[in-house]
Motif scaffolding. Structure first.
Motif, mmCIF file in Angstrom:
data_model
loop_
_atom_site.group_PDB
_atom_site.id
_atom_site.type_symbol
_atom_site.label_atom_id
_atom_site.label_comp_id
_atom_site.label_asym_id
_atom_site.label_seq_id
_atom_site.Cartn_x
_atom_site.Cartn_y
_atom_site.Cartn_z
ATOM 1 N N GLY A 113 0.821 -1.211 0.088
ATOM 2 C CA GLY A 113 -0.280 -0.066 0.084
ATOM 3 C C GLY A 113 0.989 1.268 -0.007
ATOM 4 N N GLN A 114 0.401 2.431 -0.181
ATOM 5 C CA GLN A 114 0.866 3.571 -0.192
ATOM 6 C C GLN A 114 1.313 4.148 1.068
ATOM 7 O OE1 GLN A 114 2.061 4.718 -3.389
ATOM 8 N NE2 GLN A 114 1.275 2.716 -4.092
ATOM 9 N N ASP A 115 0.250 3.953 2.326
ATOM 10 C CA ASP A 115 0.357 4.468 3.382
ATOM 11 C C ASP A 115 0.150 3.514 4.435
ATOM 12 O OD1 ASP A 115 -0.136 5.674 5.678
ATOM 13 O OD2 ASP A 115 -1.639 6.976 5.266
ATOM 14 N N LEU A 116 1.196 3.067 4.942
ATOM 15 C CA LEU A 116 0.931 1.817 5.840
ATOM 16 C C LEU A 116 0.814 2.021 7.381
ATOM 17 C CD1 LEU A 116 3.590 -0.713 4.514
ATOM 18 C CD2 LEU A 116 1.241 -0.401 3.825
ATOM 19 N N LEU A 117 0.501 3.509 7.677
ATOM 20 C CA LEU A 117 0.245 3.893 8.994
ATOM 21 C C LEU A 117 -0.926 3.155 9.683
ATOM 22 C CD1 LEU A 117 0.709 7.731 8.565
ATOM 23 C CD2 LEU A 117 2.199 6.057 9.725
ATOM 24 N N CYS A 118 -1.638 2.533 8.820
ATOM 25 C CA CYS A 118 -2.871 1.873 9.333
ATOM 26 C C CYS A 118 -2.752 0.534 9.643
ATOM 27 C CB CYS A 118 -4.008 2.123 8.290
ATOM 28 S SG CYS A 118 -3.545 1.089 6.683
ATOM 29 N N VAL A 119 -1.423 0.023 9.352
ATOM 30 C CA VAL A 119 -1.308 -1.493 9.588
ATOM 31 C C VAL A 119 -0.901 -1.770 11.274
ATOM 32 C CG1 VAL A 119 0.313 -3.452 9.058
ATOM 33 C CG2 VAL A 119 -0.518 -1.856 7.442
ATOM 34 N N PRO A 120 -1.818 -2.675 11.891
ATOM 35 C CA PRO A 120 -1.552 -2.849 13.215
ATOM 36 C C PRO A 120 -0.240 -3.144 13.607
ATOM 37 C CG PRO A 120 -3.426 -3.771 12.315
ATOM 38 C CD PRO A 120 -2.952 -3.320 11.268
ATOM 39 N N ASP A 121 0.292 -2.927 14.717
ATOM 40 C CA ASP A 121 1.678 -3.028 15.181
ATOM 41 C C ASP A 121 1.849 -4.444 15.251
ATOM 42 O OD1 ASP A 121 2.216 -0.420 15.361
ATOM 43 O OD2 ASP A 121 2.265 -0.493 17.539
ATOM 44 N N GLU A 122 0.761 -5.283 15.714
ATOM 45 C CA GLU A 122 0.782 -6.726 15.758
ATOM 46 C C GLU A 122 1.063 -7.347 14.245
ATOM 47 O OE1 GLU A 122 -2.028 -10.293 17.541
ATOM 48 O OE2 GLU A 122 -2.630 -8.318 17.565
ATOM 49 N N LEU A 123 0.596 -6.995 13.110
ATOM 50 C CA LEU A 123 0.719 -7.343 11.948
ATOM 51 C C LEU A 123 2.332 -7.211 11.602
ATOM 52 C CD1 LEU A 123 -0.869 -9.056 10.118
ATOM 53 C CD2 LEU A 123 -1.493 -7.037 8.982
ATOM 54 N N PHE A 124 2.618 -5.870 11.747
ATOM 55 C CA PHE A 124 4.282 -5.790 11.737
ATOM 56 C C PHE A 124 5.120 -6.735 12.476
ATOM 57 C CE2 PHE A 124 3.173 -1.364 9.982
ATOM 58 C CZ PHE A 124 4.294 -1.332 8.944
ATOM 59 N N GLY A 125 4.836 -7.048 13.600
ATOM 60 C CA GLY A 125 5.339 -8.030 14.310
ATOM 61 C C GLY A 125 5.388 -9.560 13.730
ATOM 62 N N LEU A 126 4.406 -9.939 12.998
ATOM 63 C CA LEU A 126 4.135 -11.112 12.339
ATOM 64 C C LEU A 126 4.989 -11.137 11.170
ATOM 65 C CD1 LEU A 126 0.489 -11.689 13.191
ATOM 66 C CD2 LEU A 126 2.560 -12.702 14.076
ATOM 67 N N ALA A 127 5.428 -9.897 10.518
ATOM 68 C CA ALA A 127 6.288 -9.958 9.212
ATOM 69 C C ALA A 127 7.479 -10.594 9.295
ATOM 70 C CB ALA A 127 6.303 -8.572 8.700
ATOM 71 N N GLU A 128 7.611 -11.450 8.351
ATOM 72 C CA GLU A 128 8.930 -12.110 7.979
ATOM 73 C C GLU A 128 9.850 -11.480 7.146
ATOM 74 O OE1 GLU A 128 7.995 -16.123 7.323
ATOM 75 O OE2 GLU A 128 7.288 -16.382 9.400
ATOM 76 N N VAL A 129 9.063 -10.859 5.948
ATOM 77 C CA VAL A 129 9.717 -9.877 5.113
ATOM 78 C C VAL A 129 9.183 -8.598 4.857
ATOM 79 C CG1 VAL A 129 10.398 -9.810 2.875
ATOM 80 C CG2 VAL A 129 10.569 -11.865 3.734
ATOM 81 N N VAL A 130 9.906 -7.327 5.094
ATOM 82 C CA VAL A 130 9.416 -6.033 5.022
ATOM 83 C C VAL A 130 10.113 -5.682 3.655
ATOM 84 C CG1 VAL A 130 8.894 -3.959 5.925
ATOM 85 C CG2 VAL A 130 8.413 -5.938 7.181
ATOM 86 N N GLY A 131 9.493 -4.956 2.670
ATOM 87 C CA GLY A 131 10.124 -4.128 1.604
ATOM 88 C C GLY A 131 9.695 -2.886 1.370
ATOM 89 N N VAL A 132 10.521 -1.967 1.460
ATOM 90 C CA VAL A 132 10.085 -0.731 1.499
ATOM 91 C C VAL A 132 10.620 0.187 0.214
ATOM 92 C CG1 VAL A 132 10.272 1.706 2.511
ATOM 93 C CG2 VAL A 132 10.340 -0.347 4.100
ATOM 94 N N MET A 133 9.720 0.638 -0.630
ATOM 95 C CA MET A 133 10.197 1.359 -1.571
ATOM 96 C C MET A 133 10.261 2.733 -1.437
ATOM 97 S SD MET A 133 7.811 -0.879 -4.498
ATOM 98 C CE MET A 133 9.056 -0.871 -5.970
ATOM 99 N N GLY A 134 10.564 3.495 -2.571
ATOM 100 C CA GLY A 134 10.830 4.908 -2.331
ATOM 101 C C GLY A 134 9.796 5.727 -1.578
ATOM 102 N N GLN A 135 10.035 6.377 -0.483
ATOM 103 C CA GLN A 135 9.160 6.975 0.184
ATOM 104 C C GLN A 135 9.347 8.561 -0.001
ATOM 105 O OE1 GLN A 135 6.955 5.994 2.638
ATOM 106 N NE2 GLN A 135 7.210 3.920 1.571
ATOM 107 N N ARG A 136 8.272 9.164 0.184
ATOM 108 C CA ARG A 136 8.358 10.745 0.081
ATOM 109 C C ARG A 136 7.717 11.432 1.394
ATOM 110 N NH1 ARG A 136 10.811 8.933 -3.069
ATOM 111 N NH2 ARG A 136 10.729 8.959 -5.499
#
Length: 129
Positions: free
Chosen positions: A39-62
């Motif tokens: 998504g374009q704006d991941l501020l809405c993703v619950p912290d718990e879901l970030f904690g379950l992530a095994e791979v996180v990819g961040v593309m260009g941010q503004r």
């Protein structure tokens, strides 16, 4: 098996959907599957879901605020600065891996290219030939 959810920011205020994604993420981790949330704006993703992530990819941010939000929730992004993701080009990402057999990946994200050079975002892909 890979389950992909694109434009995840569109369900920002849907608590039921987030509960379902979180339950699914817990379940698929034990079945050798992967959930990909984009998504374009991941501020809405619950912290718990970030904690379950095994791979996180961040593309260009503004937006430094979105970058700091992700960096604060993914250990392998610690130590990286906003200037790094602000300067990412097309098809590049900062990839953080938390579950892997290679211990070097667990401690620091790496810059990677994920698409062919002529692949453009938004469906405007040109022929490689």
């Amino acid at each position: 098996r890979v389950i992909v959810g694109d434009e995840i920011n569109l369900i920002a205020r849907d608590e039921l959907a987030w509960e379902a994604f979180t339950r699914a993420a817990r379940m698929v981790r034990h079945r050798g599957s992967t959930i990909v949330l984009m998504g374009q704006d991941l501020l809405c993703v619950p912290d718990e879901l970030f904690g379950l992530a095994e791979v996180v990819g961040v593309m260009g941010q503004r937006c430094p605020k979105i970058w700091e939000h992700m960096r604060d929730r993914v250990g392998a992004l610690q130590g990286h600065r906003y200037k790094e993701v602000e300067g990412l080009g097309p098809a590049e990402m900062l990839m953080a891996v938390t579950v892997t057999t290679d211990p070097a990946w667990r401690h620091a994200a790496r810059r990677v290219r994920i698409r062919p050079l002529r692949w453009m975002h938004g469906g405007y892909t040109r022929s490689m030939i």
